[in-house]
Design a protein around this motif. Sequence first.
Motif, PDB file in Angstrom:
ATOM      1  N   GLY A 203      52.623  29.553  30.489  1.00  0.00           N
ATOM      2  CA  GLY A 203      53.418  29.183  31.653  1.00  0.00           C
ATOM      3  C   GLY A 203      54.549  28.228  31.376  1.00  0.00           C
ATOM      4  N   TYR A 204      54.587  27.603  30.204  1.00  0.00           N
ATOM      5  CA  TYR A 204      55.652  26.665  29.892  1.00  0.00           C
ATOM      6  C   TYR A 204      56.926  27.413  29.541  1.00  0.00           C
ATOM      7  N   ASN A 205      58.091  26.799  29.827  1.00  0.00           N
ATOM      8  CA  ASN A 205      59.364  27.330  29.364  1.00  0.00           C
ATOM      9  C   ASN A 205      59.440  27.139  27.859  1.00  0.00           C
ATOM     10  N   VAL A 206      59.680  28.220  27.137  1.00  0.00           N
ATOM     11  CA  VAL A 206      59.774  28.100  25.682  1.00  0.00           C
ATOM     12  C   VAL A 206      61.241  28.042  25.297  1.00  0.00           C
ATOM     13  N   ALA A 211      59.226  28.353  19.209  1.00  0.00           N
ATOM     14  CA  ALA A 211      58.360  28.198  20.377  1.00  0.00           C
ATOM     15  C   ALA A 211      58.190  29.524  21.094  1.00  0.00           C
ATOM     16  N   ALA A 212      59.249  30.352  21.096  1.00  0.00           N
ATOM     17  CA  ALA A 212      59.175  31.659  21.744  1.00  0.00           C
ATOM     18  C   ALA A 212      58.189  32.571  21.012  1.00  0.00           C
ATOM     19  N   ALA A 213      58.258  32.591  19.678  1.00  0.00           N
ATOM     20  CA  ALA A 213      57.341  33.422  18.905  1.00  0.00           C
ATOM     21  C   ALA A 213      55.893  33.010  19.150  1.00  0.00           C
ATOM     22  N   LYS A 214      55.665  31.698  19.235  1.00  0.00           N
ATOM     23  CA  LYS A 214      54.305  31.202  19.474  1.00  0.00           C
ATOM     24  C   LYS A 214      53.872  31.478  20.907  1.00  0.00           C
ATOM     25  N   GLY A 215      54.742  31.166  21.863  1.00  0.00           N
ATOM     26  CA  GLY A 215      54.366  31.291  23.259  1.00  0.00           C
ATOM     27  C   GLY A 215      54.277  32.713  23.746  1.00  0.00           C
ATOM     28  N   ILE A 216      55.059  33.642  23.154  1.00  0.00           N
ATOM     29  CA  ILE A 216      55.086  35.021  23.644  1.00  0.00           C
ATOM     30  C   ILE A 216      54.213  35.949  22.800  1.00  0.00           C
ATOM     31  N   PHE A 217      54.202  35.733  21.473  1.00  0.00           N
ATOM     32  CA  PHE A 217      53.406  36.613  20.602  1.00  0.00           C
ATOM     33  C   PHE A 217      52.267  35.889  19.872  1.00  0.00           C
ATOM     34  N   GLY A 248      55.343  31.213  35.654  1.00  0.00           N
ATOM     35  CA  GLY A 248      55.182  29.783  35.414  1.00  0.00           C
ATOM     36  C   GLY A 248      53.735  29.352  35.388  1.00  0.00           C
ATOM     37  N   LYS A 249      52.820  30.221  35.812  1.00  0.00           N
ATOM     38  CA  LYS A 249      51.389  29.925  35.749  1.00  0.00           C
ATOM     39  C   LYS A 249      50.723  30.549  34.528  1.00  0.00           C
ATOM     40  N   LYS A 300      47.995  26.491  31.589  1.00  0.00           N
ATOM     41  CA  LYS A 300      48.575  25.307  30.976  1.00  0.00           C
ATOM     42  C   LYS A 300      47.498  24.263  30.750  1.00  0.00           C
ATOM     43  N   ALA A 301      47.700  23.470  29.721  1.00  0.00           N
ATOM     44  CA  ALA A 301      46.771  22.354  29.509  1.00  0.00           C
ATOM     45  C   ALA A 301      46.762  21.438  30.714  1.00  0.00           C
ATOM     46  N   TYR A 302      47.917  21.349  31.390  1.00  0.00           N
ATOM     47  CA  TYR A 302      48.007  20.494  32.560  1.00  0.00           C
ATOM     48  C   TYR A 302      47.287  21.115  33.749  1.00  0.00           C
ATOM     49  N   ALA A 303      46.942  22.410  33.648  1.00  0.00           N
ATOM     50  CA  ALA A 303      46.132  23.045  34.679  1.00  0.00           C
ATOM     51  C   ALA A 303      44.654  22.968  34.311  1.00  0.00           C
TER      52      ALA A 303
END
Length: 966
Positions: A203-206, A211-217, A248-249, A300-303
């Motif tokens: 859910g975080y903006n990468v 960060a995109a490679a980690k967050g998306i793949f 975003g979630k 998210k960790a914040y969730a």
Amino acid sequence: MNENDRQQEPRKRSKWRTFFLVVFISVKWLVIFLIMIGLLAGGAVTGYVAALVKDDEIRPRTLIEQKVNENGLTGFVYFSDGSVIGQLVSEEDRRLVTYEEIPQHVIDALLATEDNNFWNHYGVDINGLGRAVKQKLLNEDQQTGGSTITQQLARRLFLSADRTDSRKFKEILLSLRMERYLTKPEILTAYLNKMPFGNGSNGYNVSGIKAAAKGIFNISDLSQLNLAQAAYLAGLPQRPSAYSAFTGKGEFNEENFGYAMERQRHVLSRMLETGRITQAEYEEAKAFDIRASLAKPSPKAYAKYPYLMFEAQRAAAEILLKQKNPELTEADLRNNPALVEEARQELLSSGYRVYTTIDKKIYSLMKKIAEDKNNFTPDSKEKGMEQIAAVMINHKTGAIISMLEGRDFYEEQMNLATQMIRQPGSTMKPIAAYLPALEEGLIQPAGVLDDSPIILKDGGKGYHIPMNAGRNFRGLVTAREALDRSLNIPAIKLFVEKVTIKKSWDFVRKLGITTLHPDDDYAQTGVIGGLHSGTTVEELTNAYGTIPNGGIFNDAYMISQITDSEGNVVYRHKAEPRRVFSEQTAFLMTDMLRTVIANERGTAHDLTGLFDKYGTIPIAGKTGSTQNYADVWFMGFTPDITLGVWAGYEQQIHTLSDNGKKRARHIWAKIMNETVKEKPTLFKTESFARPDGVVKATVSSVSGKLPTDLTRQAGLLTTDWFNEKYLPKEPDDALVKFKYISYNGVNYLPNPATPEDMVSEKIGIKREKPLDQLMDEIRAAQEKMPASSRRPLGQYVPRDADSGAPSKIDPRKDDGAVPSPPPNVRLVTEGNTVTIGFSASGESDVVGYRLYRSVGTNAFQKIGPSILTGQTYRFTDTIAPNTAYRYYVTAVDVVGKESAPSAIVQIVPEAPPVPVIPVPDPAEPAVPDAGTAVPDNVQAPTSVPDAIQGGEQPATESMPEQTAAP
């Protein structure tokens, strides 16, 4: 005519020459005209452009380089085992990559779709710019913008995203300037580090390709990206929000994923068109299943850990602040939230790694207990949600093992374990009264305290007389019993009279309590929770941890280490243990808190059944509650860990239910039971260590001094632990033999004229403050108190008042008159026992009552002991069957004058039965039964003996207890 005067004939010119001359002149003037038009147009354009960029500053090389290298980095927070709790960011995830780490197919994918002539232009692509101008002039549907990667980076670093001519010209000028100072690889790397790529699976903006490679793949190493994935990522910066496959979630977005795949195919087509890939590579990339390679959606960790993430931010920010300014105190930080927030924002964008002491398993089990609605009172529309907070500390190091910050972050965002300040109730007694008193030798566990009223000055009411929770006073008790029962008055007397308030608070501050207010220096009931503000769960738990740690204080901490983005340590926790009190004091306090649980009279005795390992793992602790049970606490510990728990509602005006009153210790037991299952290695110490210098001794239970023969004969002995340094050396002097008369439950010296039958003699206890003196002081104090605060004097009499030695003479004065006889005398019989009840005489100088009896026709005589005023107004006597008894009662005043007899009550024996003599029928002769003789002189009685005069017939109903008014 002269020859000179003749006109010369014109020369003949060539027609071609004339033609070229005309053309030349025309072209010359046309060029001049065009130049003039061009200059005018150029001037106009230049003026227009100048007007558009006049307010834009000229950025020096240093600023450009600074902005290129300035990146908001993503930091992380870790559990104690090194596993990641979450990203230390607000809404953006950014991870830096070097040019050498970028695979060629990622560069090719990006340049093919965003800037095909990147390596050849100087910041502006003329072809692309011309195309953009044409599209704008013709108002075509598709307008590409024509921006190079350098232009996009310039816009990202320095400009807004608005679509205006002004921004476009500024962007062009900045791009040209950036190309002068930066290399192409530097520009390309900066672009791939700074551009947004939409949302990651959490859910975080990468931001940035890594960060995109980690967050998306879920790929950390860019070299592991294949061509299809590289093309997918390269297409995202154009419209990251529209192409984001995750919300975003962190949830999958089917529609946006479809748009992203269309964009990916466009990127692949461009790569094929520009010769960057072959047809075979193109077909293979198109066939790759991108959907299957996406990272799994995750919250998210914040969730998942909102409380913990925000607490880690706060704690780390405060640490960094204190490093810059070591003079800052906890109070400074608490009172300046803006300062902490500024430090927190810096923390969020600096790529720090924050390592905590939080145990993942224990934190999870505590969170699960808090989320189980069956463990709490159902939510109320009026009160809201019943809340809970807890902190578990390794008191040997100060490390916070786990915490419970509240039941639901979205219901209450405040961390109730570290930020909430509430009244501590009786949990303050051990640390503010008993510990300092033990340390100074003012009391020992077998030392005696008087649980009798104490009168405190109160500016608003004049005086204040605090009460125990049970609204009674137990009298002389040992310190151990006082703490077991959580009696208020003994603790207040230690706090105010023996230790003194100032020394108590100085001691408490050494235990890490920072929330005391200057007003608390005058809070005479502060030891039972009457503070200006209160304390936090964290600080109170930390203070208690000093007890099982042998008197050594370790300040509680949650952050063990902080490193920067490159792994350099910028902070490492340094232990600074400090001895606050002796090992002997620690052991004695521990043992007293042990019996709060172990002893049946202890306020936490139910833990012997609630804690599964009771008897195997040693525990000790203290309960606490505030007025009307708005807050309840339990501070408990083993030899290895300390766990403090609070329960209550967000607003202190709301009180807990009957079950809620036990909530703190019940949740304490649940947490401990689960922790023992999950982490048995935490509880490796089998017993509380007993240091040298602690011995057991038997002393008087009414003075705490050495027992005498009289003490032993009375059986007033108790055996307990002592600090050898403070063993008593004086013999018991509390037991004395005295004559007394009891009035309103208090013993007084009798008036010399009071009759002996109203006076008693016994061995009793000489108190530090005699009760007769205390009652006079209470009476005087109540006269100055508001009527609403006054209580009957009898409520202040302790349970052991009858054993107290008097110091004052009976306050009742002779009124000069003979007392009136007591009214309402009545009699009840049950078997061979008779009870004579009566009401009190109306005179205030009456000290007692006598019973007189007459048996048969005998004269009345006094029988049995007299009854004193204030005792139960009831005499008893034993009677014989078939005997007449008469009784009356008299009142006796303080100087021996006796009233006239009261009304007489009596017992009348039943008359013997009258024999029935049959009358013979005159028609038949009387024939007596065989063997039966009928006396000639038998006659039927003509009357029943007269009843004895005076009094009432025997009653049969029960008799209510009658006592005099105090």
